[in-house]
Design a protein around this motif. Structure first.
Motif, short mmCIF file in Angstrom:
data_model
loop_
_atom_site.label_atom_id
_atom_site.label_comp_id
_atom_site.label_asym_id
_atom_site.label_seq_id
_atom_site.Cartn_x
_atom_site.Cartn_y
_atom_site.Cartn_z
N UNK A 1 0.76 2.11 -17.71
CA UNK A 1 1.29 0.84 -17.22
C UNK A 1 1.71 0.93 -15.75
N UNK A 2 2.52 1.94 -15.36
CA UNK A 2 2.87 1.99 -13.93
C UNK A 2 1.66 2.22 -13.03
N UNK A 3 0.68 2.98 -13.49
CA UNK A 3 -0.52 3.22 -12.69
C UNK A 3 -1.26 1.91 -12.43
N UNK A 4 -1.53 1.14 -13.49
CA UNK A 4 -2.26 -0.12 -13.32
C UNK A 4 -1.48 -1.07 -12.43
N UNK A 5 -0.16 -1.09 -12.58
CA UNK A 5 0.66 -1.97 -11.76
C UNK A 5 0.64 -1.60 -10.29
N UNK A 6 0.76 -0.30 -10.00
CA UNK A 6 0.77 0.15 -8.62
C UNK A 6 -0.60 -0.03 -7.96
N UNK A 7 -1.66 0.13 -8.72
CA UNK A 7 -3.01 -0.06 -8.17
C UNK A 7 -3.22 -1.50 -7.72
N UNK A 8 -2.87 -2.46 -8.57
CA UNK A 8 -3.09 -3.85 -8.19
C UNK A 8 -2.11 -4.27 -7.09
N UNK A 9 -0.90 -3.70 -7.11
CA UNK A 9 0.06 -3.99 -6.03
C UNK A 9 -0.50 -3.52 -4.69
N UNK A 10 -1.10 -2.33 -4.68
CA UNK A 10 -1.68 -1.80 -3.46
C UNK A 10 -2.88 -2.64 -3.02
N UNK A 11 -3.73 -3.02 -3.97
CA UNK A 11 -4.92 -3.78 -3.64
C UNK A 11 -4.56 -5.15 -3.05
N UNK A 12 -3.53 -5.78 -3.61
CA UNK A 12 -3.13 -7.10 -3.12
C UNK A 12 -2.39 -7.02 -1.79
#
Length: 424
Positions: free
Chosen positions: A158-169
């Motif tokens: 969960x934190x990985x998926x969240x941080x990935x999309x946060x970085x992408x956006x």
């Protein structure tokens, strides 16, 4: 359709939580009855046929996505009248659950917004994002790599998926710790048995409204800035509320599903030492492994549609106003499409033809990003973790495994996955 069909021997798929842990016997009960089974309890036609699933996904003329997220339990706010209820749907669309989300839009409105949003997930951008994606994964794995055990869902997925999309956006660096903590401990958003509608993205509106207002004043060259200052193909500019909805949807939509896909993949690997060895020795096998995991244990259990125009399905007439439940897990195990569908087969022919990401105009926008996230995660986890095993203390012995699955009828995935391993 013929008179509504409800058998006493069939559990209620939408309210019976005992089906959650293992829905596959239920799917086979349905398949044995008919490729389309109309359950009178919720006026929903349940589809187990792969061929019919592909046809429905591709037919926007007869099927509306207005109920795509919440499914059939929230009733339609009108009584369907006639063989074409398109005008009735459009009249109440603003009041329907999740109204305005890309996945619930139809026709030209959907195509207009999707054509803009899809540009944020170009192959080039995803390739350029891979180095940062790998860096995020490595930092999170560092937290537990030497401990010999991890609860993978909240401890990594969960934190990985969240941080990935946060970085992408382009979520500001100073807010990412807050998002990680929030998504690591947030309450579950689940319609469960209630039939109530609830928007799990609503709690993000305040933060993303702040971002959109800021990016309109001072663009930063990131995806949030592109969304905030968008010009659509018809020359119009979305309102502030529209761009906030787009941004929150992109942020939240793929996180749970990506974490669930990764957990399903790692559960299979932890139960199959032979597959661990194969993938460690040849990372090139990982993409096919992911596709077979998607086919066999995809994270989206049910996709929903509303019949907007009376239509024939599987030789039966289905009336306008009927809900459609596309049972992805059943369609992906249709023996008419896949040989020995209940078996996990690495290298299965045409495995990417599964329906885990949908099909047609509403094919999941984040499908390739999810594939990249899971592929890189598996590569690094296998390199850093040897002899990966399911933790018997949490999930029981190998002869009697127990996993707590997500409640409800929309998503499929374990709520926790405790692993033991030898640090690599």
């Amino acid at each position: 359709m013929a008179p509504h069909q409800t058998d006493d021997d069939l559990a209620d798929f939408f309210t019976d939580q005992t089906i959650c842990n293992d829905p596959y016997p239920f799917y086979e009960q349905l398949r044995a009855k008919a490729p389309v089974w109309l359950d009178a309890r919720h006026d929903v036609a349940m589809v187990t046929s792969f061929e019919l699933g592909v046809a429905i996904y591709g037919d926007q003329d007869h099927f509306s996505s207005a109920n795509a997220v919440n499914g059939p339990l929230p009733p339609l706010p009108f009584r369907p009248d006639g063989d074409d209820i398109t005008s009735q749907i459009e009249a109440v669309r603003p009041d329907l659950p999740m109204a305005g989300l890309l996945v619930t839009l139809d026709g030209p409105q959907h195509a207009l917004l999707r054509s803009f949003v899809v540009k944020q997930f170009t192959p080039r951008r995803l390739r350029e994002n891979e180095a940062q994606l790998r860096s995020i994964a490595e930092r999170l794995i560092d937290d537990f790599a030497d401990k010999g055990e991890v609860e993978l869902v909240r401890g990594y997925g969960v934190p990985f998926a969240g941080l990935v999309i946060a970085d992408l956006l382009g979520v500001p660096q100073e807010d990412r710790g807050w998002f990680r903590e929030m998504f690591g401990t947030r309450p579950r958003f689940d319609q469960a048995n209630t039939g109530e509608s609830y928007n799990p993205l609503a709690f993000l509106d305040s933060k993303f409204t702040e971002y959109m207002v800021d990016r309109r004043k001072q663009p930063r060259g990131d995806v949030l800035s592109e969304i905030a200052n968008a010009t659509l193909a018809d020359g119009t500019n979305p309102s502030l509320s529209q761009v906030v909805t787009i941004a929150t949807f992109l942020f939240g939509a793929g996180q749970d599903t990506t974490a669930k896909l990764l957990s399903s993949a790692m559960r299979i690997l932890a139960e199959r030492a032979d597959l661990q060895d194969q993938l460690r020795s040849d990372h090139g096998l990982i993409p096919d492994f992911i596709e077979e995991t998607l086919r066999l244990e995809g994270p989206v259990k049910t996709s929903s549609r509303i019949v907007r125009k009376t239509v024939s399905l599987g030789g039966q007439t289905v009336q306008a106003g009927t809900h459609i439940a596309l049972l992805n897990g059943a369609m992906n195990r249709d023996p008419e499409k896949f040989e020995m569908p209940e078996e996990f087969r690495l290298g299965r022919p045409k495995v990417r033809e599964h329906l885990a990401f949908g099909r047609g105009a509403h094919t999941c926008l984040g499908a390739q990003l999810a594939r990249n996230e899971v592929r890189i995660s598996i590569e690094l986890l296998l390199d850093r973790m040897k002899n990966i095993l399911i933790c018997d203390e949490h999930h029981g012995p190998v002869t009697a495994r127990q996993y707590r699955q997500e409640p409800g009828y929309v998503l499929r995935g374990v709520r926790s996955l405790n692993l033991k391993f030898t640090p690599g």
